[in-house]
Design a protein around this motif. Structure first.
Motif, PDB file in Angstrom:
ATOM      1  N   ALA A  40     -16.266  28.483  -4.636  1.00 42.50           N
ATOM      2  CA  ALA A  40     -15.707  29.617  -5.366  1.00 42.50           C
ATOM      3  C   ALA A  40     -14.191  29.659  -5.186  1.00 42.50           C
ATOM      4  CB  ALA A  40     -16.336  30.910  -4.866  1.00 42.50           C
ATOM      5  N   ASP A  41     -13.700  29.205  -4.034  1.00 41.01           N
ATOM      6  CA  ASP A  41     -12.272  29.268  -3.712  1.00 41.01           C
ATOM      7  C   ASP A  41     -11.707  27.841  -3.600  1.00 41.01           C
ATOM      8  OD1 ASP A  41      -9.737  29.716  -2.782  1.00 41.01           O
ATOM      9  OD2 ASP A  41     -10.367  30.874  -1.023  1.00 41.01           O
ATOM     10  N   PRO A  42     -10.940  27.366  -4.596  1.00 42.09           N
ATOM     11  CA  PRO A  42     -10.387  26.015  -4.555  1.00 42.09           C
ATOM     12  C   PRO A  42      -9.492  25.747  -3.341  1.00 42.09           C
ATOM     13  CG  PRO A  42     -10.135  26.963  -6.743  1.00 42.09           C
ATOM     14  CD  PRO A  42     -10.624  28.059  -5.835  1.00 42.09           C
ATOM     15  N   SER A  43      -8.889  26.785  -2.756  1.00 46.24           N
ATOM     16  CA  SER A  43      -8.012  26.577  -1.597  1.00 46.24           C
ATOM     17  C   SER A  43      -8.795  26.192  -0.345  1.00 46.24           C
ATOM     18  CB  SER A  43      -7.175  27.824  -1.328  1.00 46.24           C
ATOM     19  OG  SER A  43      -8.000  28.889  -0.881  1.00 46.24           O
ATOM     20  N   LYS A  44     -10.107  26.341  -0.375  1.00 42.82           N
ATOM     21  CA  LYS A  44     -10.937  25.998   0.789  1.00 42.82           C
ATOM     22  C   LYS A  44     -11.624  24.646   0.639  1.00 42.82           C
ATOM     23  CE  LYS A  44     -11.716  30.731   2.206  1.00 42.82           C
ATOM     24  NZ  LYS A  44     -12.660  31.772   2.537  1.00 42.82           N
ATOM     25  N   ARG A  45     -11.259  23.886  -0.395  1.00 46.38           N
ATOM     26  CA  ARG A  45     -11.856  22.567  -0.586  1.00 46.38           C
ATOM     27  C   ARG A  45     -11.358  21.610   0.502  1.00 46.38           C
ATOM     28  NH1 ARG A  45     -11.033  22.022  -7.077  1.00 46.38           N
ATOM     29  NH2 ARG A  45     -12.690  23.471  -7.655  1.00 46.38           N
ATOM     30  N   PRO A  46     -12.215  20.678   0.924  1.00 49.79           N
ATOM     31  CA  PRO A  46     -11.775  19.691   1.924  1.00 49.79           C
ATOM     32  C   PRO A  46     -10.672  18.800   1.368  1.00 49.79           C
ATOM     33  CG  PRO A  46     -14.117  19.422   1.361  1.00 49.79           C
ATOM     34  CD  PRO A  46     -13.582  20.507   0.518  1.00 49.79           C
ATOM     35  N   LEU A  47      -9.834  18.280   2.266  1.00 48.73           N
ATOM     36  CA  LEU A  47      -8.765  17.364   1.878  1.00 48.73           C
ATOM     37  C   LEU A  47      -9.211  15.930   2.103  1.00 48.73           C
ATOM     38  CD1 LEU A  47      -5.586  19.093   3.335  1.00 48.73           C
ATOM     39  CD2 LEU A  47      -6.243  18.894   0.935  1.00 48.73           C
ATOM     40  N   LEU A  48      -8.779  15.063   1.215  1.00 45.51           N
ATOM     41  CA  LEU A  48      -9.079  13.642   1.302  1.00 45.51           C
ATOM     42  C   LEU A  48      -7.748  12.905   1.327  1.00 45.51           C
ATOM     43  CD1 LEU A  48     -11.230  11.331   0.977  1.00 45.51           C
ATOM     44  CD2 LEU A  48     -10.782  11.501  -1.476  1.00 45.51           C
ATOM     45  N   ASN A  49      -7.559  11.998   2.292  1.00 45.97           N
ATOM     46  CA  ASN A  49      -6.352  11.178   2.325  1.00 45.97           C
ATOM     47  C   ASN A  49      -6.480  10.103   1.251  1.00 45.97           C
ATOM     48  OD1 ASN A  49      -5.486  12.678   4.461  1.00 45.97           O
ATOM     49  ND2 ASN A  49      -6.038  11.176   6.003  1.00 45.97           N
ATOM     50  N   VAL A  50      -5.421   9.916   0.478  1.00 47.66           N
ATOM     51  CA  VAL A  50      -5.440   8.995  -0.645  1.00 47.66           C
ATOM     52  C   VAL A  50      -4.356   7.946  -0.452  1.00 47.66           C
ATOM     53  CG1 VAL A  50      -5.170   8.790  -3.147  1.00 47.66           C
ATOM     54  CG2 VAL A  50      -6.241  10.831  -2.182  1.00 47.66           C
ATOM     55  N   ALA A  51      -4.713   6.674  -0.663  1.00 44.65           N
ATOM     56  CA  ALA A  51      -3.742   5.582  -0.615  1.00 44.65           C
ATOM     57  C   ALA A  51      -4.068   4.599  -1.729  1.00 44.65           C
ATOM     58  CB  ALA A  51      -3.775   4.881   0.735  1.00 44.65           C
ATOM     59  N   VAL A  52      -3.049   4.106  -2.382  1.00 45.84           N
ATOM     60  CA  VAL A  52      -3.195   3.069  -3.394  1.00 45.84           C
ATOM     61  C   VAL A  52      -2.805   1.761  -2.719  1.00 45.84           C
ATOM     62  CG1 VAL A  52      -2.412   2.248  -5.642  1.00 45.84           C
ATOM     63  CG2 VAL A  52      -2.590   4.713  -5.195  1.00 45.84           C
ATOM     64  N   VAL A  53      -3.700   0.761  -2.768  1.00 42.48           N
ATOM     65  CA  VAL A  53      -3.470  -0.483  -2.032  1.00 42.48           C
ATOM     66  C   VAL A  53      -3.765  -1.704  -2.889  1.00 42.48           C
ATOM     67  CG1 VAL A  53      -3.974   0.617   0.178  1.00 42.48           C
ATOM     68  CG2 VAL A  53      -5.807  -0.526  -1.057  1.00 42.48           C
ATOM     69  N   GLY A 108       0.848  -1.186   0.000  1.00 47.77           N
ATOM     70  CA  GLY A 108       0.000   0.000   0.000  1.00 47.77           C
ATOM     71  C   GLY A 108       0.882   1.233   0.000  1.00 47.77           C
ATOM     72  N   SER A 109       0.349   2.309  -0.513  1.00 48.93           N
ATOM     73  CA  SER A 109       1.141   3.536  -0.561  1.00 48.93           C
ATOM     74  C   SER A 109       1.189   4.261   0.779  1.00 48.93           C
ATOM     75  CB  SER A 109       0.591   4.484  -1.633  1.00 48.93           C
ATOM     76  OG  SER A 109      -0.722   4.890  -1.311  1.00 48.93           O
ATOM     77  N   ASP A 110       0.363   3.819   1.728  1.00 50.53           N
ATOM     78  CA  ASP A 110       0.336   4.468   3.037  1.00 50.53           C
ATOM     79  C   ASP A 110      -0.341   3.548   4.041  1.00 50.53           C
ATOM     80  OD1 ASP A 110       0.822   6.481   4.881  1.00 50.53           O
ATOM     81  OD2 ASP A 110      -0.117   8.030   3.673  1.00 50.53           O
ATOM     82  N   LEU A 111      -0.112   3.810   5.305  1.00 53.35           N
ATOM     83  CA  LEU A 111      -0.817   3.097   6.363  1.00 53.35           C
ATOM     84  C   LEU A 111      -2.117   3.831   6.684  1.00 53.35           C
ATOM     85  CD1 LEU A 111       2.176   2.325   8.738  1.00 53.35           C
ATOM     86  CD2 LEU A 111       0.928   0.692   7.331  1.00 53.35           C
ATOM     87  N   PRO A 112      -3.100   3.117   7.243  1.00 51.27           N
ATOM     88  CA  PRO A 112      -4.342   3.811   7.612  1.00 51.27           C
ATOM     89  C   PRO A 112      -4.080   4.950   8.587  1.00 51.27           C
ATOM     90  CG  PRO A 112      -4.585   1.442   7.827  1.00 51.27           C
ATOM     91  CD  PRO A 112      -3.130   1.713   7.560  1.00 51.27           C
ATOM     92  N   ILE A 113      -4.865   5.955   8.524  1.00 49.67           N
ATOM     93  CA  ILE A 113      -4.826   7.136   9.390  1.00 49.67           C
ATOM     94  C   ILE A 113      -3.545   7.949   9.174  1.00 49.67           C
ATOM     95  CG2 ILE A 113      -5.314   8.004  11.722  1.00 49.67           C
ATOM     96  CD1 ILE A 113      -7.459   6.129  10.704  1.00 49.67           C
ATOM     97  N   CYS A 114      -2.868   7.747   8.087  1.00 53.81           N
ATOM     98  CA  CYS A 114      -1.707   8.567   7.732  1.00 53.81           C
ATOM     99  C   CYS A 114      -2.117   9.503   6.605  1.00 53.81           C
ATOM    100  CB  CYS A 114      -0.542   7.690   7.291  1.00 53.81           C
ATOM    101  SG  CYS A 114       0.175   6.755   8.649  1.00 53.81           S
ATOM    102  N   CYS A 115      -1.366  10.491   6.416  1.00 52.66           N
ATOM    103  CA  CYS A 115      -1.770  11.457   5.392  1.00 52.66           C
ATOM    104  C   CYS A 115      -0.587  11.925   4.556  1.00 52.66           C
ATOM    105  CB  CYS A 115      -2.493  12.634   6.020  1.00 52.66           C
ATOM    106  SG  CYS A 115      -1.564  13.398   7.367  1.00 52.66           S
ATOM    107  N   ASN A 116       0.184  10.979   4.031  1.00 56.27           N
ATOM    108  CA  ASN A 116       1.303  11.356   3.174  1.00 56.27           C
ATOM    109  C   ASN A 116       0.828  11.854   1.819  1.00 56.27           C
ATOM    110  OD1 ASN A 116       3.280  10.793   5.055  1.00 56.27           O
ATOM    111  ND2 ASN A 116       3.385   8.653   4.487  1.00 56.27           N
TER     112      ASN A 116
END
Length: 88
Positions: free
Chosen positions: A63-76, A42-50
């Motif tokens: 309206a402002d892309p800098s205020k979009r929520p972040l999603l943690n992404v892992a390839v497994v 996997g590209s990351d462990l759970p609950i990590c945010c690399n």
């Protein structure tokens, strides 16, 4: 559980196919070690945010892309959650 990190240098592994073949060979060797019950990649462990990516929803245009929520992404691998004993 034991976790490890593998970084393959791009100069030696320039293409994704060579990288995948190398990681598959490594995984096969780890699985063959006596006592290993399960192993996965996997590209990351759970609950990590690399790796993070912003997300947006059609129903909530931003309206402002800098205020979009972040999603943690892992390839497994398909065995990732089973190996880590995470129920789906």
């Amino acid at each position: 559980m034991i976790a490890g990190m593998v970084n393959l240098p791009r100069a030696r592994y320039p293409g994704s196919e060579l990288t995948r073949v190398t990681l598959d060979q490594l995984l096969a060797k780890v699985r063959a070690i006596p006592g290993v019950q399960s192993a996965t990649l996997g590209s990351d462990l759970p609950i990590c945010c690399n790796e993070q990516s912003t997300i947006s929803f059609a129903s909530r245009p931003d309206a402002d892309p800098s205020k979009r929520p972040l999603l943690n992404v892992a390839v497994v691998d398909p065995e990732y959650f089973e190996t880590l004993q995470i129920r789906s």
